[in-house]
Motif scaffolding. Structure first.
Motif, PDB file in Angstrom:
ATOM      1  N   ASP A   1      19.651 -12.676  40.804  1.00 58.51           N
ATOM      2  CA  ASP A   1      19.509 -11.439  41.124  1.00 58.51           C
ATOM      3  C   ASP A   1      19.602 -10.394  39.973  1.00 58.51           C
TER       4      ASP A   1
ATOM      5  N   ALA B   1      18.323  -9.459  36.585  1.00 60.23           N
ATOM      6  CA  ALA B   1      17.102  -9.746  35.785  1.00 60.23           C
ATOM      7  C   ALA B   1      17.230 -10.245  34.396  1.00 60.23           C
ATOM      8  N   GLU B   2      18.412  -9.578  33.599  1.00 59.49           N
ATOM      9  CA  GLU B   2      18.552  -9.905  32.311  1.00 59.49           C
ATOM     10  C   GLU B   2      19.116 -11.095  32.002  1.00 59.49           C
TER      11      GLU B   2
ATOM     12  N   SER C   1      15.634 -16.193  37.110  1.00 60.06           N
ATOM     13  CA  SER C   1      14.707 -15.999  38.138  1.00 60.06           C
ATOM     14  C   SER C   1      13.250 -15.669  37.789  1.00 60.06           C
TER      15      SER C   1
ATOM     16  N   ARG D   1      11.351 -14.108  39.507  1.00 62.04           N
ATOM     17  CA  ARG D   1      11.064 -12.883  40.472  1.00 62.04           C
ATOM     18  C   ARG D   1      10.998 -11.539  39.668  1.00 62.04           C
ATOM     19  N   PHE D   2      11.748 -11.823  38.500  1.00 59.30           N
ATOM     20  CA  PHE D   2      12.120 -10.560  37.547  1.00 59.30           C
ATOM     21  C   PHE D   2      11.552 -10.555  36.161  1.00 59.30           C
ATOM     22  N   ASP D   3      11.249  -9.896  35.705  1.00 60.74           N
ATOM     23  CA  ASP D   3      10.931 -10.032  34.214  1.00 60.74           C
ATOM     24  C   ASP D   3      12.040  -9.587  33.355  1.00 60.74           C
ATOM     25  N   GLY D   4      12.521 -10.467  32.874  1.00 61.31           N
ATOM     26  CA  GLY D   4      13.989 -10.193  32.052  1.00 61.31           C
ATOM     27  C   GLY D   4      13.764 -11.239  30.746  1.00 61.31           C
TER      28      GLY D   4
END
Length: 302
Positions: free
Chosen positions: A106, A108-109, A113, A115-118
């Protein structure tokens, strides 16, 4: 932080599997949000002890203010080293929840995942040098193909590796979005999320040396556990589960069948308690989708 950090899977089954002696010494080698550790402490008396391992600095924020607890901020591959240093061997039970915590997916950084741009990081221990970006940008095509095949069981591992090498000539991989864009070219439309999960899983395992760490930890449990001590391990993908199953049956992560002595008897360090694999109920899966792939195995030291 801990309530949102991670929802423990098969909590009651894990605690029951440890068969806790209130005055005993127990080890949670994957502390995370501390859910399993809190449940162990509830069963321990004033003289009981709990040692917890977690190499991730975020887990330190969930530490327990309890004199019975020792927090080891290192990888569980050093299980024997630290327990010997703490003079707490042999122990009565060891618990490992090998899944990646909800927290990691959950944030992002951290880069775990799609699901997020990190940033393409994926390091459990952020003091380590190797990141997922380093792997994608520097590994040879054959190395990439092998890790996607064996760690992610990706069907198009060779084609994906070739495309990554081609793409990085024009633009180095830096974010999860970069990887998702390329991996998405090979993802089946009906099951794209599963495919991407396999790709990200393979990279995470490589970055963190997860298979080597698991093998080292399992091998040391033989020396660390007292007779009738319990080994309780929950895994989430077939590579881990195969190693755990083999080890509990034979004492060797690479062997499915135990060697026998001249009398035909198998000489193994553990008695398998879970003849039938323990998996979550549909009710638990509905409340915590992460539980879907959980597999719990329990063994007892002879």
């Amino acid at each position: 932080m801990s309530e949102m950090y991670h929802i423990p899977v098969l909590l009651h089954q894990c605690i029951d599997g440890l068969n806790i002696n209130p005055q005993g010494v127990y080890v949670d080698v994957t502390f995370g949000g501390g859910g399993h550790s809190r449940a162990i402490l509830e069963k321990l008396g004033p003289k009981g002890r709990l040692v917890v391992f977690d190499q991730d600095e975020d887990a330190w924020a969930n530490r327990l203010d309890d004199k019975r607890v020792v927090f080891v901020r290192h990888n569980f591959r050093y299980l024997y080293h630290f327990l010997k240093y703490l003079d707490l061997m042999p122990v009565d039970g060891i618990l490992a929840d090998l899944g990646v915590s909800s927290h990691h997916f959950d944030v992002a950084e951290r880069g775990f995942s799609f699901r997020f741009d990190g940033a393409l990081d994926m390091r459990m221990n952020r003091n380590m040098k190797l990141t997922a970006a380093d792997v994608l940008n520097n590994y040879a095509e054959a190395q990439l193909a092998e890790l996607f095949k064996f760690y992610g069981e990706v069907t198009s591992a060779r084609r994906l590796a070739a495309q990554i090498v081609k793409s990085r000539e024009a633009h180095l991989f830096a974010t999860t979005g970069d990887l998702k864009e390329i991996a998405g070219l090979f993802a089946p439309k009906r099951d794209a999320a599963r495919f991407l999960s396999q790709v990200f899983q393979a990279l995470r395992i490589e970055v963190n040396g997860e298979m080597d760490a698991l093998r080292e930890m399992l091998q040391k449990t033989v020396e660390v556990l007292r007779p009738r001590g319990r080994l309780v391990i929950m895994s989430y993908h077939s590579l881990e589960d195969r190693m755990v199953k083999n080890f509990m049956r034979t004492g060797d992560v690479t062997k499915a069948q135990a060697e026998t002595n001249i009398y035909g008897h198998a000489e193994v360090p553990f008695k398998v308690i879970t003849r039938k694999l323990i998996v979550p109920s549909e009710q638990e899966i509905n409340g915590n989708p992460r539980a879907r792939s959980a597999r719990l195995r329990i063994a007892e030291r002879w």
